[in-house]
Design an enzyme around this catalytic site. Structure first.
Site, PDB file in Angstrom:
ATOM      1  N   ARG A  60       7.922   3.526  -5.039  1.00 46.51           N
ATOM      2  CA  ARG A  60       8.033   2.668  -3.855  1.00 46.51           C
ATOM      3  C   ARG A  60       6.975   1.575  -3.875  1.00 46.51           C
ATOM      4  NH1 ARG A  60       7.836   5.363   2.058  1.00 46.51           N
ATOM      5  NH2 ARG A  60       5.666   5.641   1.439  1.00 46.51           N
ATOM      6  N   HIS A  69      -1.180 -21.325   1.348  1.00 46.97           N
ATOM      7  CA  HIS A  69      -0.072 -20.419   1.597  1.00 46.97           C
ATOM      8  C   HIS A  69       0.720 -20.102   0.328  1.00 46.97           C
ATOM      9  CE1 HIS A  69      -1.039 -21.339   5.746  1.00 46.97           C
ATOM     10  NE2 HIS A  69      -0.196 -20.388   6.135  1.00 46.97           N
ATOM     11  N   LYS A  93       6.597  -1.897   2.053  1.00 47.10           N
ATOM     12  CA  LYS A  93       5.407  -1.269   2.632  1.00 47.10           C
ATOM     13  C   LYS A  93       4.221  -2.216   2.439  1.00 47.10           C
ATOM     14  CE  LYS A  93       3.334   3.313   3.131  1.00 47.10           C
ATOM     15  NZ  LYS A  93       3.779   3.561   4.514  1.00 47.10           N
ATOM     16  N   ARG A 129      -7.901 -20.471  -0.357  1.00 48.11           N
ATOM     17  CA  ARG A 129      -6.864 -20.263   0.654  1.00 48.11           C
ATOM     18  C   ARG A 129      -5.815 -21.375   0.644  1.00 48.11           C
ATOM     19  NH1 ARG A 129      -4.975 -21.041   5.749  1.00 48.11           N
ATOM     20  NH2 ARG A 129      -4.456 -19.161   6.962  1.00 48.11           N
ATOM     21  N   TYR A 145       0.832  -1.208   0.000  1.00 45.61           N
ATOM     22  CA  TYR A 145       0.000   0.000   0.000  1.00 45.61           C
ATOM     23  C   TYR A 145       0.865   1.256   0.000  1.00 45.61           C
ATOM     24  CZ  TYR A 145       0.961   1.100   4.912  1.00 45.61           C
ATOM     25  OH  TYR A 145       1.577   1.450   6.087  1.00 45.61           O
ATOM     26  N   GLU A 164      12.931   3.304  13.856  1.00 47.74           N
ATOM     27  CA  GLU A 164      11.859   4.108  13.281  1.00 47.74           C
ATOM     28  C   GLU A 164      10.626   3.950  14.146  1.00 47.74           C
ATOM     29  OE1 GLU A 164      10.770   2.777   9.373  1.00 47.74           O
ATOM     30  OE2 GLU A 164      10.533   0.688   9.982  1.00 47.74           O
ATOM     31  N   LEU A 173      11.632   1.562   6.755  1.00 45.54           N
ATOM     32  CA  LEU A 173      10.965   1.927   5.513  1.00 45.54           C
ATOM     33  C   LEU A 173      11.723   3.075   4.858  1.00 45.54           C
ATOM     34  CD1 LEU A 173       8.291   1.338   3.866  1.00 45.54           C
ATOM     35  CD2 LEU A 173       7.430   3.429   4.927  1.00 45.54           C
TER      36      LEU A 173
END
Length: 283
Positions: free
Chosen positions: A50, A100, A147, A98, A31, A179, A203
């Site tokens: 990014r 993995h 991110k 579903r 995101y 951070e 980040l």
């Protein structure tokens, strides 16, 4: 509010996410949050770069999202957001039963974008008085440079900060302040500005990069080296940097005043310089 979902512009209340979406099941997505000033996204290309980097690290394909620049501008226009706002972008691996391992063949990505007004008055109040922060052991995974939407550790850390009357939580690993739960950190000590270097542990913040560029322009000495826990008592300034914090002074840490417990000279100087840059670029 109008939002964007998988190629269509729809009212937010009409958007439906499948329970089989891997973003819902596994937080298998990335995101971005982008600040908007006077209706103009700030450093939009950097945010999209990014986003592409994060998507590549998660092996999402395709991973070129340059088209979202036009999506963001259309959403701002159609929602009448001509002032302060944010753009939220999220990409997940898509919908699949579903399991993995990555689904084969890969399903289409789920792509979502939305905009909302931003409360600049609250931010300015925080910058005027400064904020409180706490420190916590860094128990996040080893790829904090991505991110990703998998933010459980950050959410828990920020919740603990709120419950302790603070605004941010700063992660410490091997004695180093790395951070915050949703910000990068810079500090002034011994006459120089310090910040953790880019690595898999932090980040690569867009605001962090903007401030480093400003430091070069203003002649502020910077060393990309983290502040260590035993150096906290001699800090003269501490600041949180992010899309939504801009440059915000941290005036107390773990209940103790940072220096005199007031916003510092360098922090205020950088905050003013960043706002001037924004005003020049976002007209």
């Amino acid at each position: 509010m109008l939002a964007y979902f998988n190629g269509a512009y729809l009212p937010v209340e009409e958007i439906h996410i499948s329970p089989d979406d891997r973003g819902f099941l596994f937080a298998d997505g990335v995101y971005e949050v982008i600040r908007v000033y006077k209706g103009q996204p700030y450093r939009l290309d950097d945010h999209l770069a990014r986003l592409s980097f994060s998507a590549k690290q998660l092996r999402l394909t395709p991973n070129n999202f340059s088209f979202l620049a036009e999506v963001a501008r259309r959403l701002l226009s159609e929602n009448g957001l001509t002032g302060a706002a944010t753009v939220y972008l999220q990409i997940t691996r898509g919908r699949a039963p579903r399991q993995h391992a990555f689904p084969q063949p890969p399903p289409p990505l789920t792509i979502y974008a939305a905009v909302r007004p931003f409360d600049e008055r609250r931010l300015r109040a925080q910058q005027e008085r400064g904020i409180a922060a706490i420190t916590l052991p860094d128990n996040r995974w080893a790829r904090c440079d991505i991110k990703t939407t998998a933010l459980t550790a950050n959410v828990m850390a920020n919740q603990e900060a709120v419950e302790r009357g603070a605004d941010e939580a700063i992660f410490i690993r091997d004695g180093a302040l790395l951070e915050g739960s949703h910000s990068n950190i810079m500090a002034v000590t011994d006459g120089e500005l310090r910040t953790a270097p880019l690595s898999n542990s932090i980040l690569p913040g867009i605001t962090r990069q903007a401030v480093l560029e400003l430091c070069r322009e203003l002649g502020i000495t910077v060393r990309e080296m983290p502040v260590f826990q035993n150096e906290i008592p001699k800090l003269t300034e501490l600041m949180a940097l992010s899309t939504t914090f801009e440059v915000t002074p941290v005036v107390t840490l773990d209940g103790q005043a940072v220096a005199e417990g007031l916003p510092g000279v360098t922090t205020k100087r950088l905050g003013r310089a960043l706002r001037q840059t924004v005003e020049r670029l976002c007209r």
